[in-house]
Design an enzyme around this catalytic site. Structure first.
Site, mmCIF file in Angstrom:
data_model
loop_
_atom_site.group_PDB
_atom_site.id
_atom_site.type_symbol
_atom_site.label_atom_id
_atom_site.label_comp_id
_atom_site.label_asym_id
_atom_site.label_seq_id
_atom_site.Cartn_x
_atom_site.Cartn_y
_atom_site.Cartn_z
ATOM 1 N N ALA A 36 0.826 -1.211 0.000
ATOM 2 C CA ALA A 36 0.000 0.000 0.000
ATOM 3 C C ALA A 36 0.865 1.269 0.000
ATOM 4 O O ALA A 36 0.530 2.258 -0.648
ATOM 5 C CB ALA A 36 -0.924 0.005 1.211
ATOM 6 N N TYR A 38 3.908 1.464 -1.247
ATOM 7 C CA TYR A 38 4.488 1.518 -2.591
ATOM 8 C C TYR A 38 3.474 2.141 -3.560
ATOM 9 O O TYR A 38 3.800 3.045 -4.330
ATOM 10 C CB TYR A 38 4.856 0.094 -3.035
ATOM 11 C CG TYR A 38 5.464 -0.006 -4.414
ATOM 12 C CD1 TYR A 38 6.841 0.096 -4.593
ATOM 13 C CD2 TYR A 38 4.660 -0.195 -5.542
ATOM 14 C CE1 TYR A 38 7.403 0.005 -5.855
ATOM 15 C CE2 TYR A 38 5.209 -0.292 -6.804
ATOM 16 C CZ TYR A 38 6.577 -0.187 -6.957
ATOM 17 O OH TYR A 38 7.128 -0.273 -8.211
ATOM 18 N N LYS A 123 20.673 -23.298 -17.818
ATOM 19 C CA LYS A 123 20.197 -22.936 -19.153
ATOM 20 C C LYS A 123 18.701 -22.704 -19.040
ATOM 21 O O LYS A 123 17.914 -23.633 -18.929
ATOM 22 C CB LYS A 123 20.505 -24.029 -20.174
ATOM 23 C CG LYS A 123 20.169 -23.595 -21.592
ATOM 24 C CD LYS A 123 20.689 -24.554 -22.628
ATOM 25 C CE LYS A 123 20.613 -23.957 -24.024
ATOM 26 N NZ LYS A 123 19.265 -23.540 -24.431
ATOM 27 N N LYS A 336 30.851 -22.194 -19.418
ATOM 28 C CA LYS A 336 31.544 -21.127 -20.154
ATOM 29 C C LYS A 336 32.966 -20.983 -19.610
ATOM 30 O O LYS A 336 33.153 -21.053 -18.384
ATOM 31 C CB LYS A 336 30.817 -19.786 -19.975
ATOM 32 C CG LYS A 336 29.406 -19.775 -20.549
ATOM 33 C CD LYS A 336 28.654 -18.489 -20.218
ATOM 34 C CE LYS A 336 27.248 -18.553 -20.809
ATOM 35 N NZ LYS A 336 26.404 -17.424 -20.381
ATOM 36 N N CYS A 454 -20.977 -47.205 -10.028
ATOM 37 C CA CYS A 454 -19.626 -47.747 -9.914
ATOM 38 C C CYS A 454 -19.310 -48.614 -11.137
ATOM 39 O O CYS A 454 -20.077 -49.530 -11.447
ATOM 40 C CB CYS A 454 -19.526 -48.575 -8.632
ATOM 41 S SG CYS A 454 -17.991 -49.517 -8.538
ATOM 42 N N CYS A 457 -19.019 -52.541 -9.918
ATOM 43 C CA CYS A 457 -20.140 -53.373 -9.441
ATOM 44 C C CYS A 457 -21.513 -52.828 -9.815
ATOM 45 O O CYS A 457 -22.520 -53.487 -9.581
ATOM 46 C CB CYS A 457 -20.055 -53.552 -7.930
ATOM 47 S SG CYS A 457 -20.424 -52.052 -7.015
ATOM 48 N N CYS A 472 -18.098 -45.529 -4.272
ATOM 49 C CA CYS A 472 -19.044 -46.595 -4.573
ATOM 50 C C CYS A 472 -19.740 -46.968 -3.279
ATOM 51 O O CYS A 472 -19.094 -47.119 -2.233
ATOM 52 C CB CYS A 472 -18.273 -47.790 -5.144
ATOM 53 S SG CYS A 472 -19.243 -49.298 -5.109
HETATM 54 S S1 IVH Z 1 24.857 -17.620 -23.413
HETATM 55 C C1 IVH Z 1 27.555 -17.159 -26.139
HETATM 56 N N1 IVH Z 1 23.764 -18.493 -21.185
HETATM 57 O O1 IVH Z 1 20.269 -20.507 -24.997
HETATM 58 C C2 IVH Z 1 26.314 -17.791 -26.103
HETATM 59 N N2 IVH Z 1 22.479 -18.610 -23.175
HETATM 60 O O2 IVH Z 1 21.713 -21.297 -27.752
HETATM 61 C C3 IVH Z 1 25.192 -16.858 -25.892
HETATM 62 N N3 IVH Z 1 20.227 -19.530 -22.854
HETATM 63 O O3 IVH Z 1 18.577 -18.651 -27.003
HETATM 64 C C4 IVH Z 1 24.177 -17.340 -24.983
HETATM 65 N N4 IVH Z 1 20.404 -19.862 -20.685
HETATM 66 O O4 IVH Z 1 18.681 -17.474 -24.770
HETATM 67 C C5 IVH Z 1 23.596 -18.298 -22.510
HETATM 68 N N5 IVH Z 1 22.943 -19.218 -19.130
HETATM 69 C C6 IVH Z 1 22.768 -19.011 -20.439
HETATM 70 C C7 IVH Z 1 21.570 -19.341 -21.103
HETATM 71 C C8 IVH Z 1 21.464 -19.128 -22.482
HETATM 72 C C9 IVH Z 1 19.605 -19.959 -21.743
HETATM 73 C C10 IVH Z 1 19.625 -19.561 -24.211
HETATM 74 C C11 IVH Z 1 19.782 -18.281 -24.980
HETATM 75 C C12 IVH Z 1 19.832 -18.713 -26.422
HETATM 76 C C13 IVH Z 1 20.243 -20.119 -26.335
HETATM 77 C C14 IVH Z 1 21.638 -20.241 -26.912
#
Ligand code: IVH
Length: 531
Positions: A36, A38, A123, A336, A454, A457, A472
């Protein structure tokens, strides 16, 4: 009329207060003031901007509510292309091992060289987004499109509470120092001392994923179903959170997008002002993610640094085991190379970087059709509707049945024979029908109703006022219930009939050899050998 000078400073004060509260609420999930309060601040800012239109600005939280509908989206050329990630399809161990081996080979490392450091992330199963900030203010949001050119969906993306409209340093979201109790990353004092606290640069593209949480998705579909039931035209339910998120992002009418609960995770950068021109000088991907957090972006808490393949494998296993407990869908993890210098050295093959790989999990949802809806009678007389499905491989097993639980649940989901449905099997949980694809329903498909007799039966089946289940009323006359009674009787704590278990009782009752308990004592060799 308020003095324009005081109005301007009050508006600025309100904007920064509201933006900070939005960060606490949406990103940290730690509201600092009641809703509220906010709303009061928000209403005051709206009134000020209405009275002094020159005070409106792109980074005002009042811009989050959606605006005029567009005829179409403009295209946006990405300054730095939006790449895809190579997917490793091999088994758990070989997937991560192959990646590490490839990276080491391409970097010319030998066995004598130290381990390569990676970042392991979730992912997310949503859609990729590029957010452009100029001098710390969100000016454009674009979809990935073909990677080179996407669509300008700024109006819709502004409605996402987790996306900062203005970048300001936040200090609280830093993870604690020391070994995390949850086994996720720990941070050294040096790192906490501020290597991440870069000021926001003149130009910044933040890359990440727009997604919808599962609970938000369920609530949205529930709302959609009730609209459809009220006869509203043009409404539909969504197959999964990803489709719902994609639909919302591609809404030409941003006031509709504003009502769709979307979330965001940042995982990378596009174009950024170079360090030589005053931009940030990140050395690693992990540092960059921590800085994104300080600037106000949500970064997944499950992000870790990992040394070499074994730690990546352990991460894949650990996330795989806890995947169902996440409030959102993931379809795998991403590894990565952490060092940005090494990333640069590794470069790309076609549209995929050599420094990243996705390692997927089996899909937990699939589409299939409903062959019939059977009603099973339990040993307590409870009637349970069960959808018989065209066999489908989901969550690692072939599924042919999914319980609809009871009348209310069957009615809520409105599953009908012939329907195309989404089946979900997560972990060891029994498979369930998540939703029906209403646009695929054949005309004339009949609404399922619970039988009032049922199916075992033929006695009447009734649902008491305060009960969820039909039962049943046949008692021991009903074969299904007789099994329970006999088993109970045969149980060790009762008469203790040796060898009279589940299977045998089932056979005896189905073959009509036992109709009443005394029949047990009349069992002869002839009757038994005939089974
Ligand atoms: S990095 C360098 N990190 O996956 C690569 N992508 O094939 C650039 N995605 O449609 C993407 N989670 O939206 C990266 N932790 C994550 C991710 C991610 C999901 C999706 C992204 C893209 C696809 C890449």
């Amino acid at each position: 009329m308020t003095n324009p000078n005081t109005a301007a400073s009050r508006a600025e004060q309100l904007r920064s207060q509201i933006n900070a509260h939005a960060h606490s609420y949406y990103v940290l999930d730690e509201p600092q003031i009641p809703d509220a309060e906010y709303d009061k601040l928000f209403a005051e800012l709206q009134a000020l901007e209405a009275a002094h239109p020159q005070l409106q600005s792109l980074d005002s939280p009042t811009q989050r509510v959606g605006g005029k509908a567009l005829a179409q989206f403009a295209s946006v050329r990405h300054k730095v292309p939006m790449l895809s990630i190579r997917t490793e399809t091999d088994t758990e161990a070989t997937g991560a091992q192959n990646f590490d081996t490839r990276v080491r080979k391409e970097l010319g490392l030998t066995d004598a060289d130290p381990a390569v450091e990676y970042v392991a992330e979730l992912k997310f199963d949503g859609l990729a987004m590029s957010l452009r900030y100029e001098n710390g203010v969100l000016v454009q949001a674009a979809t990935r499109g073909d990677g080179e050119t996407g669509e300008d969906v700024t109006q819709n993306v502004r409605t996402i509470g987790q996306i900062p409209l203005r970048l300001v340093p936040h200090t609280s979201p830093l993870p604690p120092a020391g070994e995390g109790a949850d086994g996720f990353d720990s941070l050294s004092l040096r790192e906490r001392a501020g290597v991440w606290a870069f000021p926001s640069p003149a130009t910044l593209d933040v890359r990440g994923e727009v997604y919808m949480r599962r609970d938000d998705f369920e609530a949205l579909n529930e709302k959609q179903r009730s609209k459809i039931n009220q006869g509203m035209k043009g409404e539909k339910t969504f197959v999964n959170p990803r489709n719902a998120a994609a639909g919302a992002v591609r809404q030409l009418d941003s006031s509709i997008a504003a009502q769709r609960p979307l979330s965001f995770f940042a995982y990378g950068l596009g174009e950024v002002t170079p360090a030589s021109e005053g931009g940030p000088d990140f050395k690693t991907h992990f540092d960059m993610l921590q800085t994104l957090k300080i600037w106000g972006f949500p970064v997944a808490a499950q992000t870790i640094r990992a040394q070499a393949a074994p730690e990546l494998i352990a991460y894949h296993q650990r996330i795989g085991q806890t995947r169902d407990e996440l409030p959102f869908d993931i379809d795998g993890v991403v590894y990565k190379v952490n060092s940005l210098a090494l990333q640069k050295q590794l470069g790309f093959v076609t549209r995929e970087p050599r420094w990243a790989v996705a390692h997927k999990y089996p899909a937990q949802e699939q589409l299939t059709t409903v062959l019939s809806i059977d009603v099973q009678v339990g040993r307590t007389g409870k009637l349970t509707p069960v959808a018989k499905l065209a066999p489908v491989f989901v969550g690692g097993v072939t599924v042919t049945n999914a319980t609809l639980h009871n009348e209310d649940e069957a009615r809520r989901k409105d599953v009908r024979v012939g329907d195309t449905v989404v089946v979900r099997r997560a972990g060891d949980v029994i498979p369930e029908v998540v939703s029906v694809l209403l646009d695929k329903r054949a005309p004339g498909a009949e609404v399922f109703t619970m039988p009032h007799i049922c199916p075992v039966c033929g006695s009447s089946a009734v649902r008491e006022d305060d009960e969820a289940d039909f039962r049943c009323t046949g008692g021991l006359f009903c074969g299904a219930q007789r099994k329970e009674a006999i088993l109970h009787f045969a149980h060790r704590r009762a008469v203790e009939v040796d060898g009279l278990g589940d299977k045998l009782v089932e056979q005896l009752v189905d073959a009509n050899i036992i109709r009443t308990l005394p029949d047990l004592y009349k069992l002869g060799l002839v009757a038994l050998s005939g089974l």
